[in-house]
Scaffold this motif. Structure first.
Motif, PDB file in Angstrom:
ATOM      1  N   ALA A  51       0.839  -1.199   0.000  1.00 26.27           N
ATOM      2  CA  ALA A  51       0.000   0.000   0.000  1.00 26.27           C
ATOM      3  C   ALA A  51       0.869   1.242   0.000  1.00 26.27           C
ATOM      4  N   GLY A  52       0.468   2.215  -0.823  1.00 29.36           N
ATOM      5  CA  GLY A  52       1.239   3.432  -0.985  1.00 29.36           C
ATOM      6  C   GLY A  52       2.240   3.377  -2.119  1.00 29.36           C
ATOM      7  N   GLY A  53       2.453   2.199  -2.660  1.00 31.39           N
ATOM      8  CA  GLY A  53       3.412   2.029  -3.741  1.00 31.39           C
ATOM      9  C   GLY A  53       2.827   2.364  -5.102  1.00 31.39           C
ATOM     10  N   SER A  54       3.632   2.099  -6.137  1.00 32.06           N
ATOM     11  CA  SER A  54       3.255   2.432  -7.510  1.00 32.06           C
ATOM     12  C   SER A  54       3.502   1.260  -8.448  1.00 32.06           C
ATOM     13  N   LEU A  55       2.735   1.225  -9.498  1.00 30.49           N
ATOM     14  CA  LEU A  55       2.934   0.285 -10.609  1.00 30.49           C
ATOM     15  C   LEU A  55       2.562   0.999 -11.896  1.00 30.49           C
ATOM     16  N   ARG A  56       3.194   0.574 -12.987  1.00 32.63           N
ATOM     17  CA  ARG A  56       2.784   1.068 -14.300  1.00 32.63           C
ATOM     18  C   ARG A  56       2.405  -0.118 -15.176  1.00 32.63           C
ATOM     19  N   LEU A  57       1.178  -0.107 -15.644  1.00 29.08           N
ATOM     20  CA  LEU A  57       0.700  -1.125 -16.570  1.00 29.08           C
ATOM     21  C   LEU A  57       0.884  -0.634 -17.999  1.00 29.08           C
ATOM     22  N   SER A  58       1.182  -1.589 -18.877  1.00 25.74           N
ATOM     23  CA  SER A  58       1.313  -1.292 -20.304  1.00 25.74           C
ATOM     24  C   SER A  58       0.401  -2.227 -21.085  1.00 25.74           C
ATOM     25  N   CYS A  59      -0.074  -1.746 -22.210  1.00 28.83           N
ATOM     26  CA  CYS A  59      -0.889  -2.562 -23.109  1.00 28.83           C
ATOM     27  C   CYS A  59      -0.485  -2.236 -24.538  1.00 28.83           C
ATOM     28  N   VAL A  60      -0.004  -3.259 -25.228  1.00 28.84           N
ATOM     29  CA  VAL A  60       0.397  -3.097 -26.626  1.00 28.84           C
ATOM     30  C   VAL A  60      -0.708  -3.626 -27.515  1.00 28.84           C
ATOM     31  N   ALA A  61      -1.088  -2.818 -28.503  1.00 31.55           N
ATOM     32  CA  ALA A  61      -2.157  -3.180 -29.422  1.00 31.55           C
ATOM     33  C   ALA A  61      -1.592  -3.477 -30.803  1.00 31.55           C
ATOM     34  N   SER A  62      -2.243  -4.404 -31.494  1.00 32.49           N
ATOM     35  CA  SER A  62      -1.878  -4.704 -32.879  1.00 32.49           C
ATOM     36  C   SER A  62      -3.128  -5.064 -33.646  1.00 32.49           C
ATOM     37  N   GLY A  63      -3.028  -4.969 -34.976  1.00 32.48           N
ATOM     38  CA  GLY A  63      -4.123  -5.387 -35.828  1.00 32.48           C
ATOM     39  C   GLY A  63      -4.960  -4.257 -36.385  1.00 32.48           C
ATOM     40  N   ARG A  64      -4.729  -3.059 -35.896  1.00 30.31           N
ATOM     41  CA  ARG A  64      -5.471  -1.895 -36.380  1.00 30.31           C
ATOM     42  C   ARG A  64      -4.644  -0.657 -36.072  1.00 30.31           C
ATOM     43  N   THR A  65      -4.873   0.384 -36.858  1.00 27.86           N
ATOM     44  CA  THR A  65      -4.153   1.631 -36.630  1.00 27.86           C
ATOM     45  C   THR A  65      -4.452   2.144 -35.225  1.00 27.86           C
ATOM     46  N   PHE A  66      -3.406   2.178 -34.401  1.00 28.53           N
ATOM     47  CA  PHE A  66      -3.606   2.456 -32.988  1.00 28.53           C
ATOM     48  C   PHE A  66      -4.225   3.824 -32.755  1.00 28.53           C
ATOM     49  N   SER A  67      -3.868   4.780 -33.574  1.00 25.05           N
ATOM     50  CA  SER A  67      -4.350   6.152 -33.354  1.00 25.05           C
ATOM     51  C   SER A  67      -5.853   6.287 -33.567  1.00 25.05           C
ATOM     52  N   THR A  68      -6.491   5.269 -34.103  1.00 21.15           N
ATOM     53  CA  THR A  68      -7.949   5.313 -34.294  1.00 21.15           C
ATOM     54  C   THR A  68      -8.704   4.594 -33.173  1.00 21.15           C
ATOM     55  N   ALA A  91       3.122   6.108 -31.346  1.00 24.43           N
ATOM     56  CA  ALA A  91       4.274   5.595 -32.088  1.00 24.43           C
ATOM     57  C   ALA A  91       4.638   4.174 -31.641  1.00 24.43           C
ATOM     58  N   LYS A  92       4.288   3.850 -30.397  1.00 25.98           N
ATOM     59  CA  LYS A  92       4.611   2.524 -29.853  1.00 25.98           C
ATOM     60  C   LYS A  92       3.383   1.628 -29.745  1.00 25.98           C
ATOM     61  N   ASN A  93       2.226   2.100 -30.217  1.00 20.93           N
ATOM     62  CA  ASN A  93       0.977   1.329 -30.150  1.00 20.93           C
ATOM     63  C   ASN A  93       0.673   0.883 -28.721  1.00 20.93           C
ATOM     64  N   THR A  94       0.946   1.751 -27.781  1.00 18.80           N
ATOM     65  CA  THR A  94       0.874   1.370 -26.377  1.00 18.80           C
ATOM     66  C   THR A  94       0.076   2.385 -25.567  1.00 18.80           C
ATOM     67  N   VAL A  95      -0.716   1.841 -24.644  1.00 19.11           N
ATOM     68  CA  VAL A  95      -1.400   2.656 -23.654  1.00 19.11           C
ATOM     69  C   VAL A  95      -0.874   2.257 -22.279  1.00 19.11           C
ATOM     70  N   TYR A  96      -0.751   3.244 -21.414  1.00 12.76           N
ATOM     71  CA  TYR A  96      -0.191   3.027 -20.083  1.00 12.76           C
ATOM     72  C   TYR A  96      -1.201   3.410 -19.009  1.00 12.76           C
ATOM     73  N   LEU A  97      -1.040   2.784 -17.856  1.00 11.02           N
ATOM     74  CA  LEU A  97      -1.778   3.208 -16.675  1.00 11.02           C
ATOM     75  C   LEU A  97      -0.769   3.318 -15.529  1.00 11.02           C
ATOM     76  N   GLN A  98      -0.452   4.548 -15.171  1.00  8.24           N
ATOM     77  CA  GLN A  98       0.425   4.794 -14.040  1.00  8.24           C
ATOM     78  C   GLN A  98      -0.428   4.843 -12.784  1.00  8.24           C
ATOM     79  N   MET A  99      -0.121   3.968 -11.837  1.00  2.70           N
ATOM     80  CA  MET A  99      -0.922   3.860 -10.620  1.00  2.70           C
ATOM     81  C   MET A  99      -0.042   4.204  -9.421  1.00  2.70           C
ATOM     82  N   ASN A 100      -0.390   5.291  -8.752  1.00  4.72           N
ATOM     83  CA  ASN A 100       0.338   5.744  -7.575  1.00  4.72           C
ATOM     84  C   ASN A 100      -0.552   5.657  -6.338  1.00  4.72           C
TER      85      ASN A 100
END
Length: 125
Positions: free
Chosen positions: A14-31, A75-84
């Motif tokens: 408790a009180g710590g941090s994690l960063r989740l990543s999700c890489v997408a493929s198969g479609r233009t990520f920006s859409t 550019a990296k087809n990635t979404v992040y979730l920074q959890m603090n």
């Protein structure tokens, strides 16, 4: 078809941090509008954060506002979730979700067709 692969889960105090990543493929990520959802045992899956495909508008559920930050790198087809400032009640399986050109109700899980397999986040007290 869109494929999503999450990473970054784990065990943290408790009180710590994690960063989740999700890489997408198969479609233009920006859409793609991207969302992070979580599901704890015996509870419904809820959206914690989402980021729109156009303009980068972000929304958060009230319980994580000020603690979690969603971001994307097209550019990296990635979404992040920074959890603090993690709390034991944040313990859940976290899922990444995607939907093409979604503009409305982006916190609504029923609006997303594509899902990752999930990554476990456990916060100890």
């Amino acid at each position: 078809q869109v494929q999503l692969v999450e990473s970054g889960g784990g065990l943290v105090q408790a009180g710590g941090s994690l960063r989740l990543s999700c890489v997408a493929s198969g479609r233009t990520f920006s859409t793609l509008t991207m969302g992070w959802f979580r599901q704890a045992p015996g509870k419904e899956r809820e959206c914690v954060a989402a980021i729109m495909w156009s303009g980068g508008t972000t929304l958060y559920t009230d319980s994580v506002k000020g603690r979690f930050t969603i971001s994307r790198d097209n550019a990296k087809n990635t979404v992040y979730l920074q959890m603090n400032s993690l709390k034991p009640e944040d313990t859940a399986v976290y899922y990444c979700a995607a939907e093409g050109r979604l503009r409305v109700e982006i916190l609504n899980r029923n609006k997303y067709h594509y899902w990752g397999q999930g990554t476990q986040v456990t916060v100890s007290s």
